[in-house]
Design a protein around this motif. Structure first.
Motif, PDB file in Angstrom:
ATOM      1  N   VAL A  30      34.786 -40.785-118.535  1.00 39.11           N
ATOM      2  CA  VAL A  30      34.357 -41.183-119.789  1.00 39.11           C
ATOM      3  C   VAL A  30      33.699 -39.903-120.489  1.00 39.11           C
ATOM      4  O   VAL A  30      34.079 -39.091-120.877  1.00 39.11           O
ATOM      5  CB  VAL A  30      33.423 -41.916-120.127  1.00 39.11           C
ATOM      6  CG1 VAL A  30      33.100 -42.592-121.274  1.00 39.11           C
ATOM      7  CG2 VAL A  30      33.660 -43.587-119.121  1.00 39.11           C
ATOM      8  N   LEU A  31      33.426 -38.812-119.294  1.00 37.97           N
ATOM      9  CA  LEU A  31      32.431 -37.653-119.977  1.00 37.97           C
ATOM     10  C   LEU A  31      33.160 -36.694-120.128  1.00 37.97           C
ATOM     11  O   LEU A  31      33.386 -35.895-121.530  1.00 37.97           O
ATOM     12  CB  LEU A  31      31.195 -37.421-119.357  1.00 37.97           C
ATOM     13  CG  LEU A  31      30.479 -38.632-118.905  1.00 37.97           C
ATOM     14  CD1 LEU A  31      29.337 -37.430-118.217  1.00 37.97           C
ATOM     15  CD2 LEU A  31      29.216 -38.263-120.430  1.00 37.97           C
ATOM     16  N   SER A  32      34.160 -36.948-119.667  1.00 39.33           N
ATOM     17  CA  SER A  32      35.862 -35.733-119.485  1.00 39.33           C
ATOM     18  C   SER A  32      36.349 -36.289-120.843  1.00 39.33           C
ATOM     19  O   SER A  32      36.687 -35.526-121.230  1.00 39.33           O
ATOM     20  CB  SER A  32      36.405 -35.880-118.636  1.00 39.33           C
ATOM     21  OG  SER A  32      35.557 -35.386-117.336  1.00 39.33           O
ATOM     22  N   ILE A  33      36.652 -37.394-121.247  1.00 37.13           N
ATOM     23  CA  ILE A  33      37.096 -37.768-122.166  1.00 37.13           C
ATOM     24  C   ILE A  33      36.519 -37.788-123.548  1.00 37.13           C
ATOM     25  O   ILE A  33      37.248 -37.109-124.625  1.00 37.13           O
ATOM     26  CB  ILE A  33      37.171 -39.567-122.243  1.00 37.13           C
ATOM     27  CG1 ILE A  33      38.899 -39.216-120.854  1.00 37.13           C
ATOM     28  CG2 ILE A  33      37.799 -39.292-124.074  1.00 37.13           C
ATOM     29  CD1 ILE A  33      39.042 -40.888-121.331  1.00 37.13           C
ATOM     30  N   LEU A  34      35.107 -38.015-123.326  1.00 37.45           N
ATOM     31  CA  LEU A  34      34.142 -37.341-124.469  1.00 37.45           C
ATOM     32  C   LEU A  34      33.912 -36.144-124.823  1.00 37.45           C
ATOM     33  O   LEU A  34      33.771 -36.263-125.999  1.00 37.45           O
ATOM     34  CB  LEU A  34      33.154 -38.550-124.765  1.00 37.45           C
ATOM     35  CG  LEU A  34      32.741 -39.647-124.455  1.00 37.45           C
ATOM     36  CD1 LEU A  34      31.724 -40.254-124.316  1.00 37.45           C
ATOM     37  CD2 LEU A  34      33.518 -40.816-125.408  1.00 37.45           C
ATOM     38  N   ILE A  35      33.867 -35.641-124.200  1.00 37.93           N
ATOM     39  CA  ILE A  35      33.352 -34.199-124.552  1.00 37.93           C
ATOM     40  C   ILE A  35      35.109 -33.509-125.434  1.00 37.93           C
ATOM     41  O   ILE A  35      34.504 -32.955-125.883  1.00 37.93           O
ATOM     42  CB  ILE A  35      33.430 -33.075-123.271  1.00 37.93           C
ATOM     43  CG1 ILE A  35      32.101 -33.751-122.942  1.00 37.93           C
ATOM     44  CG2 ILE A  35      33.328 -31.281-123.803  1.00 37.93           C
ATOM     45  CD1 ILE A  35      31.522 -33.498-121.141  1.00 37.93           C
ATOM     46  N   ASN A  36      35.854 -33.710-124.569  1.00 36.54           N
ATOM     47  CA  ASN A  36      37.494 -33.414-125.836  1.00 36.54           C
ATOM     48  C   ASN A  36      37.332 -34.201-126.491  1.00 36.54           C
ATOM     49  O   ASN A  36      39.408 -33.727-126.786  1.00 36.54           O
ATOM     50  CB  ASN A  36      38.214 -32.988-124.118  1.00 36.54           C
ATOM     51  CG  ASN A  36      38.138 -32.215-123.222  1.00 36.54           C
ATOM     52  OD1 ASN A  36      38.001 -31.103-122.982  1.00 36.54           O
ATOM     53  ND2 ASN A  36      37.536 -32.522-121.674  1.00 36.54           N
ATOM     54  N   ILE A  37      36.980 -35.062-126.938  1.00 35.81           N
ATOM     55  CA  ILE A  37      37.491 -35.336-128.194  1.00 35.81           C
ATOM     56  C   ILE A  37      37.709 -34.873-129.278  1.00 35.81           C
ATOM     57  O   ILE A  37      38.623 -34.702-130.556  1.00 35.81           O
ATOM     58  CB  ILE A  37      37.060 -37.401-128.447  1.00 35.81           C
ATOM     59  CG1 ILE A  37      37.156 -38.304-127.266  1.00 35.81           C
ATOM     60  CG2 ILE A  37      37.464 -37.219-130.136  1.00 35.81           C
ATOM     61  CD1 ILE A  37      36.431 -38.876-127.811  1.00 35.81           C
ATOM     62  N   PRO A  38      37.109 -33.757-129.687  1.00 30.73           N
ATOM     63  CA  PRO A  38      37.080 -32.466-130.876  1.00 30.73           C
ATOM     64  C   PRO A  38      38.235 -31.481-130.545  1.00 30.73           C
ATOM     65  O   PRO A  38      38.525 -31.456-131.847  1.00 30.73           O
ATOM     66  CB  PRO A  38      35.381 -32.050-130.639  1.00 30.73           C
ATOM     67  CG  PRO A  38      34.648 -33.086-130.067  1.00 30.73           C
ATOM     68  CD  PRO A  38      35.322 -33.311-128.933  1.00 30.73           C
ATOM     69  N   VAL A  39      38.897 -31.590-129.569  1.00 30.67           N
ATOM     70  CA  VAL A  39      40.197 -30.897-129.160  1.00 30.67           C
ATOM     71  C   VAL A  39      41.111 -31.594-129.892  1.00 30.67           C
ATOM     72  O   VAL A  39      41.569 -30.702-130.625  1.00 30.67           O
ATOM     73  CB  VAL A  39      40.003 -31.276-127.882  1.00 30.67           C
ATOM     74  CG1 VAL A  39      41.769 -29.985-127.622  1.00 30.67           C
ATOM     75  CG2 VAL A  39      39.512 -30.042-126.614  1.00 30.67           C
TER      76      VAL A  39
END
Length: 273
Positions: A90-99
């Motif tokens: 979940v953290l990996s997805i949330l951190i990279n949403i701005p990408v």
């Protein structure tokens, strides 16, 4: 370990196959659509993040097993492993949403957005610059010291336990003899040093490259072809790092090898039945 393997497989599919092969050699494919390009960039960044932090989580798990006997009973359970995998994912997805929102269409043909380029002000806007440093800290600047610290503590604990065990055996037997437990611990030390060493060696060029580009504020590569080749080799080393840890762990775990054999035999078992 399964989470780490899935993340590494995603890197092989999206970062290597899609980005490095299909994107370059199939210029008119659907991958050129802006939305597809954005999603591909998001998946690539998330895959790398998940792979690195799965390695850190698994290293922490080994640290608890070897060094924290009291915590081992509560932490090293299937439920805890599931929770850790979900949190890391979940953290990996949330951190990279701005990408996904980092890119905008390169051009529009018939109301269809094609290509991807960095949004206007990406290198000057304070919010994007802060996000770049957060992304760099999460991968790989923060995992570096964590892996080194956990592995050093684990190895030192093994050395202390080996000395105590050797002293007890010498007192009881009066002579040195082969000890399977000592061999297993020696193998664990070699394994830990191999993992942290390969990670640092393969990720160091990427870290140096990011730091140099952030300091010089370089976004294009107008230099000679040798610079472009060096950048491609740096990415190659980074992608190779995502595979080495999984291969090392898998080849040294008897149960993991057995599960792989069961997966391979399963279709033939169904046919026979």
């Amino acid at each position: 370990m399964v989470s780490m393997s899935i993340a590494d497989l995603m890197i092989c599919v999206f970062n290597v196959t899609v980005d490095s092969i299909f994107w370059k050699y199939f210029p008119d494919s659907f991958l050129k659509y802006t939305n597809v390009c954005r999603f591909s960039a998001f998946i690539q960044a998330s895959s790398v993040q998940l792979s690195v932090w799965s390695t850190v989580s698994f290293t922490f798990d080994r640290f608890v097993i070897i060094c924290c006997q009291k915590l081992k009973l509560k932490y090293c359970t299937q439920r805890t492993a599931t929770v850790v995998v979900i949190i890391v994912s979940v953290l990996s997805i949330l951190i990279n949403i701005p990408v996904y929102f980092r890119y905008e269409p390169y051009y529009i043909i018939g109301d269809i957005a094609w290509g991807c380029q960095a949004v206007t002000g990406y290198d000057s806007y304070l919010g994007w610059r802060a996000y770049k440093w957060i992304a760099h800290l999460s991968v790989p600047l923060l995992p570096f010291p964590l892996l080194v610290l956990l592995n050093c503590i684990t190895v030192s604990h093994i050395f202390v336990a080996n000395r105590a065990r050797r002293a007890l055996k010498s007192r009881s037997n009066g002579e040195s003899s082969s000890d399977p437990e000592m061999k297993n611990r020696r193998t664990s030390i070699i394994l830990l040093f191999t993992i942290v060493g390969s990670f640092i060696v393969l990720w160091s060029p990427v870290v140096i490259l990011h730091i140099c580009f952030d300091i010089t504020q370089s976004t294009l590569f107008p230099g000679p072809k040798s610079l472009y080749l060096a950048i491609r080799i740096t990415l190659l080393l980074m992608y190779s790092s995502s595979c080495t840890n999984t291969c090392i762990y898998a080849l040294t775990q008897r149960r993991f090898r057995q599960e792989i054999m069961n997966i391979v035999k399963y279709p033939f078992t169904l046919i026979v039945k």
